[in-house]
Design a protein around this motif. Sequence first.
Motif, mmCIF file in Angstrom:
data_model
loop_
_atom_site.group_PDB
_atom_site.id
_atom_site.type_symbol
_atom_site.label_atom_id
_atom_site.label_comp_id
_atom_site.label_asym_id
_atom_site.label_seq_id
_atom_site.Cartn_x
_atom_site.Cartn_y
_atom_site.Cartn_z
ATOM 1 N N SER A 1 6.422 3.774 7.142
ATOM 2 C CA SER A 1 4.981 3.938 7.281
ATOM 3 C C SER A 1 4.328 2.673 7.818
ATOM 4 C CB SER A 1 4.371 4.308 5.926
ATOM 5 O OG SER A 1 2.966 4.390 6.001
ATOM 6 N N ALA A 2 4.765 1.507 7.294
ATOM 7 C CA ALA A 2 4.203 0.234 7.768
ATOM 8 C C ALA A 2 4.547 -0.003 9.230
ATOM 9 C CB ALA A 2 4.721 -0.908 6.901
ATOM 10 N N ALA A 3 5.770 0.376 9.627
ATOM 11 C CA ALA A 3 6.177 0.184 11.022
ATOM 12 C C ALA A 3 5.371 1.080 11.957
ATOM 13 C CB ALA A 3 7.673 0.472 11.167
ATOM 14 N N GLU A 4 5.087 2.299 11.535
ATOM 15 C CA GLU A 4 4.319 3.222 12.366
ATOM 16 C C GLU A 4 2.863 2.796 12.507
ATOM 17 O OE1 GLU A 4 4.867 6.945 10.486
ATOM 18 O OE2 GLU A 4 6.949 7.211 11.167
ATOM 19 N N ASP A 5 2.315 2.184 11.451
ATOM 20 C CA ASP A 5 0.905 1.788 11.474
ATOM 21 C C ASP A 5 0.686 0.403 12.082
ATOM 22 O OD1 ASP A 5 0.348 4.164 10.230
ATOM 23 O OD2 ASP A 5 0.299 3.317 8.204
ATOM 24 N N MET A 6 1.746 -0.327 12.358
ATOM 25 C CA MET A 6 1.609 -1.702 12.851
ATOM 26 C C MET A 6 1.083 -1.701 14.285
ATOM 27 S SD MET A 6 4.453 -4.763 12.804
ATOM 28 C CE MET A 6 4.476 -4.767 11.006
ATOM 29 N N VAL B 1 0.837 -1.202 0.000
ATOM 30 C CA VAL B 1 0.000 0.000 0.000
ATOM 31 C C VAL B 1 0.869 1.249 0.000
ATOM 32 C CG1 VAL B 1 -1.656 1.339 1.362
ATOM 33 C CG2 VAL B 1 -1.969 -1.130 1.087
ATOM 34 N N GLY B 2 1.942 1.236 0.784
ATOM 35 C CA GLY B 2 2.841 2.371 0.825
ATOM 36 C C GLY B 2 3.540 2.614 -0.502
ATOM 37 N N LEU B 3 3.944 1.534 -1.163
ATOM 38 C CA LEU B 3 4.594 1.667 -2.465
ATOM 39 C C LEU B 3 3.628 2.199 -3.510
ATOM 40 C CD1 LEU B 3 6.657 -1.661 -2.505
ATOM 41 C CD2 LEU B 3 7.560 0.648 -2.256
ATOM 42 N N ARG B 4 2.392 1.761 -3.459
ATOM 43 C CA ARG B 4 1.400 2.235 -4.425
ATOM 44 C C ARG B 4 1.093 3.716 -4.238
ATOM 45 N NH1 ARG B 4 -3.067 -2.717 -4.299
ATOM 46 N NH2 ARG B 4 -1.930 -4.148 -5.689
ATOM 47 N N SER B 5 1.250 4.205 -3.024
ATOM 48 C CA SER B 5 0.962 5.620 -2.767
ATOM 49 C C SER B 5 2.096 6.538 -3.212
ATOM 50 C CB SER B 5 0.679 5.829 -1.279
ATOM 51 O OG SER B 5 1.845 5.567 -0.508
ATOM 52 N N GLY B 6 3.158 5.963 -3.746
ATOM 53 C CA GLY B 6 4.264 6.762 -4.263
ATOM 54 C C GLY B 6 5.440 6.902 -3.322
ATOM 55 N N ARG B 7 5.417 6.225 -2.174
ATOM 56 C CA ARG B 7 6.540 6.321 -1.250
ATOM 57 C C ARG B 7 7.731 5.525 -1.769
ATOM 58 N NH1 ARG B 7 2.243 5.859 2.653
ATOM 59 N NH2 ARG B 7 2.152 7.698 4.009
ATOM 60 N N SER B 8 8.902 5.885 -1.299
ATOM 61 C CA SER B 8 10.088 5.083 -1.578
ATOM 62 C C SER B 8 10.020 3.794 -0.764
ATOM 63 C CB SER B 8 11.350 5.864 -1.213
ATOM 64 O OG SER B 8 11.383 6.107 0.187
ATOM 65 N N ILE C 1 11.426 0.258 -9.056
ATOM 66 C CA ILE C 1 11.499 -0.510 -7.814
ATOM 67 C C ILE C 1 10.104 -0.802 -7.271
ATOM 68 C CG2 ILE C 1 12.261 -0.449 -5.415
ATOM 69 C CD1 ILE C 1 14.694 1.062 -6.270
ATOM 70 N N ALA C 2 9.214 0.187 -7.354
ATOM 71 C CA ALA C 2 7.863 0.001 -6.819
ATOM 72 C C ALA C 2 7.149 -1.134 -7.544
ATOM 73 C CB ALA C 2 7.074 1.294 -6.945
ATOM 74 N N LEU C 3 7.274 -1.185 -8.872
ATOM 75 C CA LEU C 3 6.598 -2.234 -9.637
ATOM 76 C C LEU C 3 7.199 -3.602 -9.354
ATOM 77 C CD1 LEU C 3 4.550 -3.061 -11.777
ATOM 78 C CD2 LEU C 3 6.270 -2.540 -13.532
ATOM 79 N N VAL D 1 18.162 -0.921 3.983
ATOM 80 C CA VAL D 1 17.003 -1.736 4.298
ATOM 81 C C VAL D 1 17.238 -3.186 3.944
ATOM 82 C CG1 VAL D 1 15.944 -1.237 2.059
ATOM 83 C CG2 VAL D 1 14.507 -1.952 3.979
ATOM 84 N N GLU D 2 18.002 -3.444 2.855
ATOM 85 C CA GLU D 2 18.257 -4.838 2.479
ATOM 86 C C GLU D 2 19.104 -5.554 3.526
ATOM 87 O OE1 GLU D 2 21.103 -2.213 0.033
ATOM 88 O OE2 GLU D 2 19.048 -2.169 0.806
#
Length: 208
Positions: free
Chosen positions: A56-61, A42-49, A119-121, A86-87
């Motif tokens: 964002s995922a960590a904050e919403d978890m 969801v974050g990637l689809r919204s245009g985030r890196s 990268i997003a795709l 991140v890798e």
Amino acid sequence: MLTAGAVLGGILCPGLIREELLERQKTGLSEEFQEALYDLMVGLRSGRSLEGAFLSAAEDMDPWLMPLLYEEWTRIGGQIRLGIPVEQCLQDLAERSGMEEMETFARSVEVCKRSEGNIALIMENTVRMLQDRMELRAELKVLLAKKKLEQRIMTVMPFVILGMLILMSPDYLAPLYTSVRGYLIMAVCGVITVFSVLLSRKMVRIDL
């Protein structure tokens, strides 16, 4: 005879219980990881890196909904803020978790970071593939649940029957623990029981 049964149960039960607990923990971690991948997508689809999507995922978890993964995902978020790739964070998590899906995801992230493509795709396709695989594994576990229940019943039944005989008719089993032949018979039966339990557990286990 009671002592022999207790020894056999003492040998089998701790290992089987520990294996069952580890399997349940791994299943729970896989389910939480699948949900975390969905939030990441969801974050990637919204245009985030990629890094922004992780943060964002960590904050919403929710720690109550994801008790196994929350601490690890939050730790990755903190490492990203410190400038750690991140890798590298994901590879460390994959090695400690032992989950094949996490290892695949970590390698995919590493390849994406090195490439100059979308990268997003690429990550979205990777996440979708991993989610499909985990859903297939969950469906197979549901199909195997009945067979595992039957296997557990067959594992417990010999001890149940033995206990009933000891309580209801101890003299019936007296020859088994008052002679050398009886001890040999008990030893052979014990080996057969252990082998059948291990074989039955292997038959109902499928690794994707």
